[in-house]
Design a protein around this motif. Structure first.
Motif, PDB file in Angstrom:
ATOM      1  N   ASP A   1      -6.086   9.500  13.938  1.00  0.00           N
ATOM      2  CA  ASP A   1      -7.286   9.638  13.115  1.00  0.00           C
ATOM      3  C   ASP A   1      -7.161   8.867  11.804  1.00  0.00           C
ATOM      4  N   VAL A   2      -5.999   8.937  11.156  1.00  0.00           N
ATOM      5  CA  VAL A   2      -5.805   8.204   9.904  1.00  0.00           C
ATOM      6  C   VAL A   2      -5.797   6.706  10.174  1.00  0.00           C
ATOM      7  N   SER A   3      -5.193   6.305  11.265  1.00  0.00           N
ATOM      8  CA  SER A   3      -5.177   4.885  11.629  1.00  0.00           C
ATOM      9  C   SER A   3      -6.592   4.365  11.843  1.00  0.00           C
ATOM     10  N   ALA A   4      -7.388   5.146  12.544  1.00  0.00           N
ATOM     11  CA  ALA A   4      -8.773   4.749  12.790  1.00  0.00           C
ATOM     12  C   ALA A   4      -9.560   4.715  11.480  1.00  0.00           C
ATOM     13  N   LEU A   5      -9.341   5.711  10.642  1.00  0.00           N
ATOM     14  CA  LEU A   5     -10.013   5.759   9.358  1.00  0.00           C
ATOM     15  C   LEU A   5      -9.654   4.536   8.519  1.00  0.00           C
ATOM     16  N   TYR A   6      -8.372   4.195   8.502  1.00  0.00           N
ATOM     17  CA  TYR A   6      -7.921   3.028   7.745  1.00  0.00           C
ATOM     18  C   TYR A   6      -8.528   1.744   8.325  1.00  0.00           C
ATOM     19  N   ALA A   7      -8.497   1.631   9.649  1.00  0.00           N
ATOM     20  CA  ALA A   7      -9.038   0.428  10.297  1.00  0.00           C
ATOM     21  C   ALA A   7     -10.526   0.248   9.999  1.00  0.00           C
ATOM     22  N   LEU A   8     -11.250   1.359   9.966  1.00  0.00           N
ATOM     23  CA  LEU A   8     -12.692   1.290   9.737  1.00  0.00           C
ATOM     24  C   LEU A   8     -13.069   1.106   8.269  1.00  0.00           C
ATOM     25  N   HIS A   9     -12.279   1.670   7.354  1.00  0.00           N
ATOM     26  CA  HIS A   9     -12.701   1.720   5.955  1.00  0.00           C
ATOM     27  C   HIS A   9     -11.740   1.099   4.953  1.00  0.00           C
ATOM     28  N   GLY A  10     -10.539   0.741   5.385  1.00  0.00           N
ATOM     29  CA  GLY A  10      -9.532   0.211   4.464  1.00  0.00           C
ATOM     30  C   GLY A  10      -9.967  -1.063   3.759  1.00  0.00           C
TER      31      GLY A  10
ATOM     32  N   ASP B   1      -2.779  -1.216  -4.082  1.00  0.00           N
ATOM     33  CA  ASP B   1      -1.976  -0.020  -4.390  1.00  0.00           C
ATOM     34  C   ASP B   1      -2.813   1.248  -4.302  1.00  0.00           C
ATOM     35  N   LEU B   2      -4.033   1.195  -4.826  1.00  0.00           N
ATOM     36  CA  LEU B   2      -4.901   2.366  -4.797  1.00  0.00           C
ATOM     37  C   LEU B   2      -5.307   2.739  -3.376  1.00  0.00           C
ATOM     38  N   VAL B   3      -5.544   1.747  -2.542  1.00  0.00           N
ATOM     39  CA  VAL B   3      -5.875   2.023  -1.136  1.00  0.00           C
ATOM     40  C   VAL B   3      -4.691   2.697  -0.452  1.00  0.00           C
ATOM     41  N   GLN B   4      -3.494   2.177  -0.680  1.00  0.00           N
ATOM     42  CA  GLN B   4      -2.307   2.788  -0.090  1.00  0.00           C
ATOM     43  C   GLN B   4      -2.141   4.217  -0.580  1.00  0.00           C
ATOM     44  N   ASP B   5      -2.290   4.431  -1.867  1.00  0.00           N
ATOM     45  CA  ASP B   5      -2.176   5.781  -2.423  1.00  0.00           C
ATOM     46  C   ASP B   5      -3.211   6.724  -1.810  1.00  0.00           C
ATOM     47  N   THR B   6      -4.417   6.236  -1.651  1.00  0.00           N
ATOM     48  CA  THR B   6      -5.490   7.043  -1.084  1.00  0.00           C
ATOM     49  C   THR B   6      -5.145   7.502   0.329  1.00  0.00           C
ATOM     50  N   PHE B   7      -4.701   6.571   1.165  1.00  0.00           N
ATOM     51  CA  PHE B   7      -4.406   6.936   2.545  1.00  0.00           C
ATOM     52  C   PHE B   7      -3.128   7.760   2.658  1.00  0.00           C
ATOM     53  N   CYS B   8      -2.191   7.577   1.758  1.00  0.00           N
ATOM     54  CA  CYS B   8      -1.008   8.456   1.730  1.00  0.00           C
ATOM     55  C   CYS B   8      -1.420   9.882   1.401  1.00  0.00           C
ATOM     56  N   ARG B   9      -2.339  10.034   0.464  1.00  0.00           N
ATOM     57  CA  ARG B   9      -2.818  11.374   0.108  1.00  0.00           C
ATOM     58  C   ARG B   9      -3.569  12.008   1.274  1.00  0.00           C
ATOM     59  N   VAL B  10      -4.336  11.224   1.991  1.00  0.00           N
ATOM     60  CA  VAL B  10      -5.041  11.746   3.168  1.00  0.00           C
ATOM     61  C   VAL B  10      -4.021  12.256   4.169  1.00  0.00           C
TER      62      VAL B  10
END
Length: 52
Positions: free
Chosen positions: A9-18, A37-46
């Motif tokens: 799910d996170v992979s799909a979310l990243y692929a669609l919105h990253g 950096d902010l994108v990475q931080d965001t997805f790490c928090r997710v």
């Protein structure tokens, strides 16, 4: 939800919105490195909130 399903799910979310998020942040921060950096931080928090 299993850990494997959460990863998918996170992979799909990243692929669609990253890319969209990175571009939006780059426009607002005027720094591509900070935006990345902010994108990475965001997805790490997710992932942390999903228990990964």
């Amino acid at each position: 939800m299993s850990a494997a399903a959460a990863t998918i799910d996170v992979s799909a979310l990243y692929a669609l919105h990253g890319d969209w998020l990175r571009n939006w942040l780059r426009q607002h921060t005027r720094c591509s490195y900070r935006a990345a950096d902010l994108v990475q931080d965001t997805f790490c928090r997710v992932m942390e909130r999903m228990g990964r």
